[in-house]
Design an enzyme around this catalytic site. Structure first.
Site, PDB file in Angstrom:
ATOM      1  N   ASP A  48       0.837  -1.207   0.000  1.00 11.17           N
ATOM      2  CA  ASP A  48       0.000   0.000   0.000  1.00 11.17           C
ATOM      3  C   ASP A  48       0.870   1.254   0.000  1.00 11.17           C
ATOM      4  OD1 ASP A  48      -2.825   1.153   0.472  1.00 11.17           O
ATOM      5  OD2 ASP A  48      -1.570   2.193   1.928  1.00 11.17           O
ATOM      6  N   TYR A  53       3.372   9.519  -0.182  1.00  9.45           N
ATOM      7  CA  TYR A  53       4.449   8.846   0.561  1.00  9.45           C
ATOM      8  C   TYR A  53       5.816   9.009  -0.128  1.00  9.45           C
ATOM      9  CZ  TYR A  53       0.370   6.345   2.532  1.00  9.45           C
ATOM     10  OH  TYR A  53      -0.834   6.010   3.091  1.00  9.45           O
ATOM     11  N   HIS A 119      -7.243   9.660  -2.266  1.00  5.32           N
ATOM     12  CA  HIS A 119      -6.663   9.519  -0.921  1.00  5.32           C
ATOM     13  C   HIS A 119      -7.573  10.033   0.194  1.00  5.32           C
ATOM     14  CE1 HIS A 119      -2.465   9.116   1.052  1.00  5.32           C
ATOM     15  NE2 HIS A 119      -3.369   9.012   1.989  1.00  5.32           N
ATOM     16  N   SER A 150     -10.593   6.575  -0.121  1.00  2.00           N
ATOM     17  CA  SER A 150     -10.015   6.449   1.208  1.00  2.00           C
ATOM     18  C   SER A 150     -10.513   7.615   2.063  1.00  2.00           C
ATOM     19  CB  SER A 150      -8.484   6.476   1.113  1.00  2.00           C
ATOM     20  OG  SER A 150      -7.905   6.418   2.389  1.00  2.00           O
ATOM     21  N   GLN A 173     -10.642   2.757   2.075  1.00  6.40           N
ATOM     22  CA  GLN A 173      -9.537   2.557   3.033  1.00  6.40           C
ATOM     23  C   GLN A 173      -9.678   3.581   4.154  1.00  6.40           C
ATOM     24  OE1 GLN A 173      -4.802   3.388   3.071  1.00  6.40           O
ATOM     25  NE2 GLN A 173      -5.427   1.923   1.534  1.00  6.40           N
ATOM     26  N   LEU A 202      -2.240  -1.033  13.797  1.00  2.00           N
ATOM     27  CA  LEU A 202      -1.453  -1.189  15.036  1.00  2.00           C
ATOM     28  C   LEU A 202      -1.537   0.075  15.900  1.00  2.00           C
ATOM     29  CD1 LEU A 202       1.733  -2.772  13.372  1.00  2.00           C
ATOM     30  CD2 LEU A 202      -0.271  -3.947  14.296  1.00  2.00           C
ATOM     31  N   ARG A 249      10.013  -7.494  12.516  1.00  6.58           N
ATOM     32  CA  ARG A 249       8.576  -7.195  12.640  1.00  6.58           C
ATOM     33  C   ARG A 249       7.824  -7.513  11.349  1.00  6.58           C
ATOM     34  NH1 ARG A 249       8.937  -1.265  15.565  1.00  6.58           N
ATOM     35  NH2 ARG A 249       9.259  -1.995  17.698  1.00  6.58           N
TER      36      ARG A 249
HETATM   37  N1  LIG Z   1      -5.306   6.279   3.509  1.00  9.25           N
HETATM   38  C1  LIG Z   1      -4.780   6.988   4.482  1.00  9.25           C
HETATM   39  O1  LIG Z   1      -5.163   8.154   4.701  1.00  9.25           O
HETATM   40  C2  LIG Z   1      -3.758   6.353   5.376  1.00  9.25           C
HETATM   41  C3  LIG Z   1      -3.390   6.971   6.581  1.00  9.25           C
HETATM   42  C4  LIG Z   1      -2.445   6.338   7.383  1.00  9.25           C
HETATM   43  C5  LIG Z   1      -1.879   5.120   6.973  1.00  9.25           C
HETATM   44  N2  LIG Z   1      -2.250   4.559   5.786  1.00  9.25           N
HETATM   45  C6  LIG Z   1      -1.667   3.261   5.323  1.00  9.25           C
HETATM   46  O2  LIG Z   1      -1.736   2.315   6.375  1.00  9.25           O
HETATM   47  C7  LIG Z   1      -0.409   1.861   6.698  1.00  9.25           C
HETATM   48  C8  LIG Z   1      -0.316   1.558   8.185  1.00  9.25           C
HETATM   49  O3  LIG Z   1      -0.588   2.696   8.973  1.00  9.25           O
HETATM   50  P1  LIG Z   1       0.540   3.432   9.837  1.00  9.25           P
HETATM   51  O4  LIG Z   1       1.868   3.182   9.219  1.00  9.25           O
HETATM   52  O5  LIG Z   1       0.110   4.831   9.979  1.00  9.25           O
HETATM   53  O6  LIG Z   1       0.405   2.753  11.274  1.00  9.25           O
HETATM   54  P2  LIG Z   1       0.501   1.263  11.903  1.00  9.25           P
HETATM   55  O7  LIG Z   1       0.717   0.236  10.839  1.00  9.25           O
HETATM   56  O8  LIG Z   1      -0.637   1.138  12.828  1.00  9.25           O
HETATM   57  O9  LIG Z   1       1.804   1.383  12.802  1.00  9.25           O
HETATM   58  C9  LIG Z   1       3.089   1.498  12.268  1.00  9.25           C
HETATM   59  C10 LIG Z   1       4.051   1.694  13.437  1.00  9.25           C
HETATM   60  O10 LIG Z   1       4.054   0.518  14.258  1.00  9.25           O
HETATM   61  C11 LIG Z   1       5.378   0.018  14.383  1.00  9.25           C
HETATM   62  N3  LIG Z   1       5.298  -1.465  14.328  1.00  9.25           N
HETATM   63  C12 LIG Z   1       5.016  -2.232  13.248  1.00  9.25           C
HETATM   64  N4  LIG Z   1       5.009  -3.531  13.570  1.00  9.25           N
HETATM   65  C13 LIG Z   1       5.306  -3.606  14.891  1.00  9.25           C
HETATM   66  C14 LIG Z   1       5.464  -4.687  15.783  1.00  9.25           C
HETATM   67  N5  LIG Z   1       5.322  -5.951  15.388  1.00  9.25           N
HETATM   68  N6  LIG Z   1       5.780  -4.414  17.085  1.00  9.25           N
HETATM   69  C15 LIG Z   1       5.908  -3.123  17.493  1.00  9.25           C
HETATM   70  N7  LIG Z   1       5.773  -2.059  16.674  1.00  9.25           N
HETATM   71  C16 LIG Z   1       5.477  -2.294  15.381  1.00  9.25           C
HETATM   72  C17 LIG Z   1       6.151   0.582  13.199  1.00  9.25           C
HETATM   73  O11 LIG Z   1       7.499   0.776  13.552  1.00  9.25           O
HETATM   74  P3  LIG Z   1       8.767   0.402  12.596  1.00  9.25           P
HETATM   75  O12 LIG Z   1       8.411   0.757  11.184  1.00  9.25           O
HETATM   76  O13 LIG Z   1       9.832   1.264  13.170  1.00  9.25           O
HETATM   77  O14 LIG Z   1       9.023  -1.062  12.794  1.00  9.25           O
HETATM   78  C18 LIG Z   1       5.469   1.921  12.985  1.00  9.25           C
HETATM   79  O15 LIG Z   1       6.018   2.908  13.844  1.00  9.25           O
HETATM   80  C19 LIG Z   1       0.494   2.993   6.215  1.00  9.25           C
HETATM   81  O16 LIG Z   1       1.822   2.584   6.041  1.00  9.25           O
HETATM   82  C20 LIG Z   1      -0.209   3.367   4.934  1.00  9.25           C
HETATM   83  O17 LIG Z   1       0.122   2.431   3.920  1.00  9.25           O
HETATM   84  C21 LIG Z   1      -3.184   5.145   4.997  1.00  9.25           C
END
Ligand SMILES: NC(=O)c1ccc[n+]([C@@H]2O[C@H](COP(=O)([O-])OP(=O)(O)OC[C@H]3O[C@@H](n4cnc5c(N)ncnc54)[C@H](OP(=O)(O)O)[C@@H]3O)[C@@H](O)[C@H]2O)c1
Length: 287
Positions: A48, A53, A119, A150, A173, A202, A249
């Site tokens: 994704d 990004y 988005h 999204s 999304q 997460l 992870r």
């Molecule tokens: N459409 C939208 O508006 C929108 C908005 C936000 C996000 N997104 C999408 O959703 C994806 C996920 O959301 P997000 O990145 O905001 O948050 P998330 O996946 O909830 O959390 C990511 C964070 O958790 C940490 N993490 C990952 N696996 C872990 C584990 N097993 N143990 C402990 N910590 C862990 C990562 O650290 P490290 O990387 O340092 O390991 C990172 O800091 C994004 O990458 C993006 O593709 C979309």
């Protein structure tokens, strides 16, 4: 077990979406490239990305270098801002296709992305329509296989009927985790056959001290907080998109098959919902 052993159908599409995705928000340059390659190795088949990004080219490079067939990988990207007019907005979409789409069959076929999303709805009615029309055109031309949105709530999705025949969007999304369940939006989307992708599954680690989460983790020996949160999303029928750039992870987060969260514990997770207060990014418009 491979992370991609489950997939969901998409509306009016011969293609399915792997239920576990891999988010790359905030992963730049080689960090993104290496994370994608490690993710493919760990079994993920769904990445994704987004124009915002600034890593679509790294995703495309990883797709090309993965050793997998292009058809085995599902790539999503998103457009957040339109161009000045229809033509330049379409050109922005096509730039993404070229960057993120990979070389499709060794470069013999035209590049494509599997899913292109608008988005968010924040730019106003004109921007929403212009971006949708651009991805719709790219879909008609075979550069995009599925289109969706999204951060759209029911009002924005209903509004789309005024400017498109290709309705409803295949995917919405949105932010989803136990503390922010956006139930009205989820129920509405499910009633229309719209697949729900869960971003921030997460909660960006911000609930690591939650006593209920920690009590639940103790009930599943060998499982981690992240695995439980991802599994919760999978069992809800959502498509979670956990992000990590940390190799250990990446594997941990893909190791979510071959076991189940009990019905009772799913209810305990459900009861954590804080509605709008639990949101850390965007709570969709409901009325
Ligand atoms: N459409 C939208 O508006 C929108 C908005 C936000 C996000 N997104 C999408 O959703 C994806 C996920 O959301 P997000 O990145 O905001 O948050 P998330 O996946 O909830 O959390 C990511 C964070 O958790 C940490 N993490 C990952 N696996 C872990 C584990 N097993 N143990 C402990 N910590 C862990 C990562 O650290 P490290 O990387 O340092 O390991 C990172 O800091 C994004 O990458 C993006 O593709 C979309």
């Amino acid at each position: 077990m491979a992370a991609d052993d489950k997939s969901l159908p998409l509306r009016d599409s011969p293609y399915r979406i792997p239920q576990l995705g891999f988010g790359v928000y905030k992963a730049l340059d080689d960090v993104c490239y290496n994370a994608c390659l490690a993710a493919f190795k760990a079994g993920y088949r769904h990445i994704d990305s987004a124009q915002m990004y600034a890593n679509e080219a790294e995703v495309g490079r990883a797709v090309n270098d993965s050793g997998l067939k292009r058809s085995e990988i599902f790539v999503t990207t998103k457009i957040m801002f339109p161009g000045q007019d229809e033509k330049s907005t379409y050109e922005k979409v096509m730039e993404s296709v070229k960057k993120a789409g990979g070389e499709g069959n060794g470069g013999h076929e035209k590049p494509y992305v599997d899913l292109f999303l608008v988005h968010n709805p924040n730019g106003g009615r004109g921007a929403r329509e212009m971006m949708w029309k651009a991805i719709e055109r790219a879909k008609k031309e075979g550069y995009v296989r599925n289109i969706g949105v999204s951060n759209y709530g029911k009002p924005h999705i209903e509004e789309m009927k005024e400017y498109t025949q290709d309705w409803p969007p295949a995917v919405n999304q949105i932010e989803l985790h136990p503390w922010c369940q956006q139930r009205k939006t989820v129920e509405y989307c499910h009633s229309q056959g719209i697949v729900i992708q869960a971003y921030c599954p997460l909660v960006r680690n911000r609930r690591a001290d939650d006593p209920t989460l920690n009590a639940l983790v103790k009930k599943y020996p060998g499982k981690t907080q992240a695995q439980l949160l991802i599994k919760y999303a999978l069992q809800k029928g959502w498509v979670p998109l956990p992000k990590t750039a940390t190799p250990s992870r990446i594997e941990e987060n893909a190791d979510v098959y071959g076991w189940e969260i009990s019905e009772e514990d799913m209810h305990t997770f459900d009861a954590l919902d804080e509605g709008r207060r639990g949101s850390i990014v965007t709570f969709c418009a409901e009325d």
